[in-house]
Every structure is written in C-alpha cells, then in structure tokens.
Design an enzyme around this catalytic site. Structure first.
Site, short mmCIF file in Angstrom:
data_model
loop_
_atom_site.label_atom_id
_atom_site.label_comp_id
_atom_site.label_asym_id
_atom_site.label_seq_id
_atom_site.Cartn_x
_atom_site.Cartn_y
_atom_site.Cartn_z
NE ARG A 231 -10.45 10.40 -1.04
CZ ARG A 231 -10.46 9.68 0.46
NH1 ARG A 231 -9.27 9.23 1.02
NH2 ARG A 231 -10.82 9.98 1.50
CD GLU A 260 -11.28 2.91 -2.48
OE1 GLU A 260 -12.20 2.66 -1.21
OE2 GLU A 260 -10.64 3.28 -2.02
CG HIS A 279 -9.83 3.76 1.41
ND1 HIS A 279 -10.65 3.99 0.90
CD2 HIS A 279 -8.93 4.37 2.55
CE1 HIS A 279 -9.53 5.55 0.19
NE2 HIS A 279 -8.96 5.33 2.25
#
Length: 309
Positions: A231, A260, A279
């Site tokens: 994260r 994000e 990601h």
C-alpha cells in the site's frame, strides 16, 4: 418478487464468479468509480452485498444501503473499507486472502530485478541506439540481504523466490509464526541496518502509516533498494523522493501510491531511480479469476451460507 442486488465497484467481474451470483441482480460502478458514485449506487439499488475492487466504501455508502449485509474485497487489502463503520452496523467485511499471492510476489521480484539490473533504462537506451556495455554496471543480488516487512502469504512467497536467488532473507512481522528455515525473523532496527533491499508486504494500518520515512530511510544502508507492492501509505513519498535524489536509496520499484490513480504532476514521474507500475501486481488473468471466485464465495457465505456449505 424483486431480486436482491450485488454492487461491483468496477466495470467487470470474472465470468466464473458471475456464474456463482446468478440469483442476484448485478450492478457495476464502472472503470474508475469515485466514493460518491458508490454512495449514489447504494442509494439507488440498496445492495445486499458490495464486492470491492476499486474506490472506497465508507459509512455514507453503508447508510445508503440499509439492506447491506456484507462487503467482500476482491483481493486481500481491506484498507479502503471503513471496517469500524461496518462493524457498528452489523455488516461483515471479508477478504480474498492469499489468492493473489503468487501474482503480487512475482511483481515484487520483477521490480527488484528491474531496480538491480536497470532493465527499463537499458531498454530505453537500446531503442535510442546506444550500446552501454562498456559503461554500465548492474547489481548482483546473490549473497545480498533482502528485508521483508510482512510475512504473510505474499511475503513468504516472495521470500522463497529471494532465497532461490541466493539472497539472505530477513523479515519483520509480529504476527508471523512457524517461518521456514530460510527466513530469519528480526526487529525493525536490524532490518533497516542490514538490508541491501527492502520489500513491503504488510497491510496498511494507522500504526505503520509512513513506516518508510526520512528517519527510517536514513538508518538504512546507503544505496538500498526499496520495493512496494503493498500500500502506498506505507511510504512517506516526499522522503523517498529525497532519498533517491541523494543516493541514499539506489532505486525504488513501486506498484502502489498514496493517491491512486497517480496524479499527472506527481514528482515520481520522469524521475530517475523510480520504476513504476499502476498497482497491477495482483492483476493477472489467473488472479483475476481466483480473486473474483473468492470474493463471490465469501459474499455468498454471508448471504446464503447453506448454498456454499
């Protein structure tokens, strides 16, 4: 009789998972849903379950769906779900733990190797017509020390890969038990001091937010490699930028970020020493199916336990 609704906070779900949910109406939130979109859809459709791929699910969304019984994460990280709000409302939160471990561990290894071997930079130079054989020196990982923060399914999968490369593997995880022989459990001070590379594999909690910051990065070896497939909030991004620019960090391979999608003017963009991916560590064709199936089964286990018993 009106069928109950399940909300998917994405534009799609694996067909194999949808087959399990044929008794429900499925509503999709779209490719990049915002939290307000989720609230609106909850108010409009009153879902009994939410399968969370993207966006946050907070108290407002829960209050907008009085029939909501379960929030099922399409993956292992539940930091985008307000778990305290869910608990106080009697809503179960479940996660697809471990099903994307292979995918994420492989992404971490790819980022580690890319940082050590300068793969993206050399590729770009080659396409520009350069031949840097006489000037480039890469880093050999064998016999160097990799420090892992988090020794769950992903961390241990990655540890096995690092061990196969001949690396010394040390790790910090206060909850880990029965570690394999090739993983040495250490405290954080030892990990900062001894690691030639650090890879993050822990969930984001209030206690470890900005775990990698100016102070902890300064305790590391000069020229350390940082990899994050967990994260973004685990890293204080301004401190990492400064550490890369100063040479304290040799390179950073990042698959997750504090905000994000990454904003267009993010300082990591076009910055030497950063290898970035959006990601997608857990996004493989296999993991897509496995996470969808697990998320669907977890939701059904709450909605109709007899059906999945």
């Amino acid at each position: 009789m009106k069928r109950e609704t399940i909300l998917i906070t994405a534009a799609d779900l694996a067909p194999q998972a949808l087959e399990l949910l044929t008794g429900y109406d499925i509503v999709y939130a779209g490719k990049t849903p915002a939290e307000d979109d989720i609230i609106h859809l909850c108010r409009q459709h009153d879902p009994v379950a939410i399968i969370v791929r993207y966006s946050k699910v907070g108290a407002q969304a829960m209050d907008a769906a009085p029939s909501l019984k379960v929030i099922s994460k399409h993956g292992s990280g539940t930091d985008t779900i307000d778990k305290e709000a869910a608990k106080s409302r009697g809503i179960e939160v479940v996660a697809a733990v471990g099903v994307n471990a292979a995918a994420v561990a492989e992404q971490a290894l790819a980022l580690l190797l890319a940082c050590a071997k300068s793969i993206p930079q050399l590729d770009e130079r080659m396409h520009q017509g350069h031949w840097d054989k006489s000037t480039h020196k890469s880093l050999e990982l064998g016999a160097r020390t990799i420090g892992l923060i988090g020794l769950g399914a992903i961390g241990l999968r990655f540890a096995k890969m690092a061990d196969a490369l001949g690396m010394r593997v040390i790790g910090f995880d206060p909850f880990a038990k029965n570690l394999p022989d090739y993983v040495q459990s250490v405290d954080l001070e030892t990990l900062w001091r001894d690691s030639d590379a650090i890879s993050l594999h822990c969930p984001l909690m209030d206690e470890n937010r900005n775990l990698l910051n100016a102070e902890t990065l300064a305790r590391c070896k000069r020229g350390v490699i940082v990899v994050n497939t967990a994260r973004g909030g685990l890293i204080e991004e301004a401190a990492l930028l400064a550490a890369v620019q100063s040479g304290q960090v040799l390179a950073a391979g990042l698959d997750s970020f504090s905000v994000e999608p990454m904003v267009p003017d993010h300082p990591f963009r076009h910055q030497p020493g950063f290898i970035l991916s959006p990601h997608i560590g857990g996004v493989t064709s296999d993991a897509y199916v496995n996470m969808g199936l697990s998320a669907a089964r977890n939701a059904l286990a709450v909605l109709s336990p007899a059906a999945v018993a």
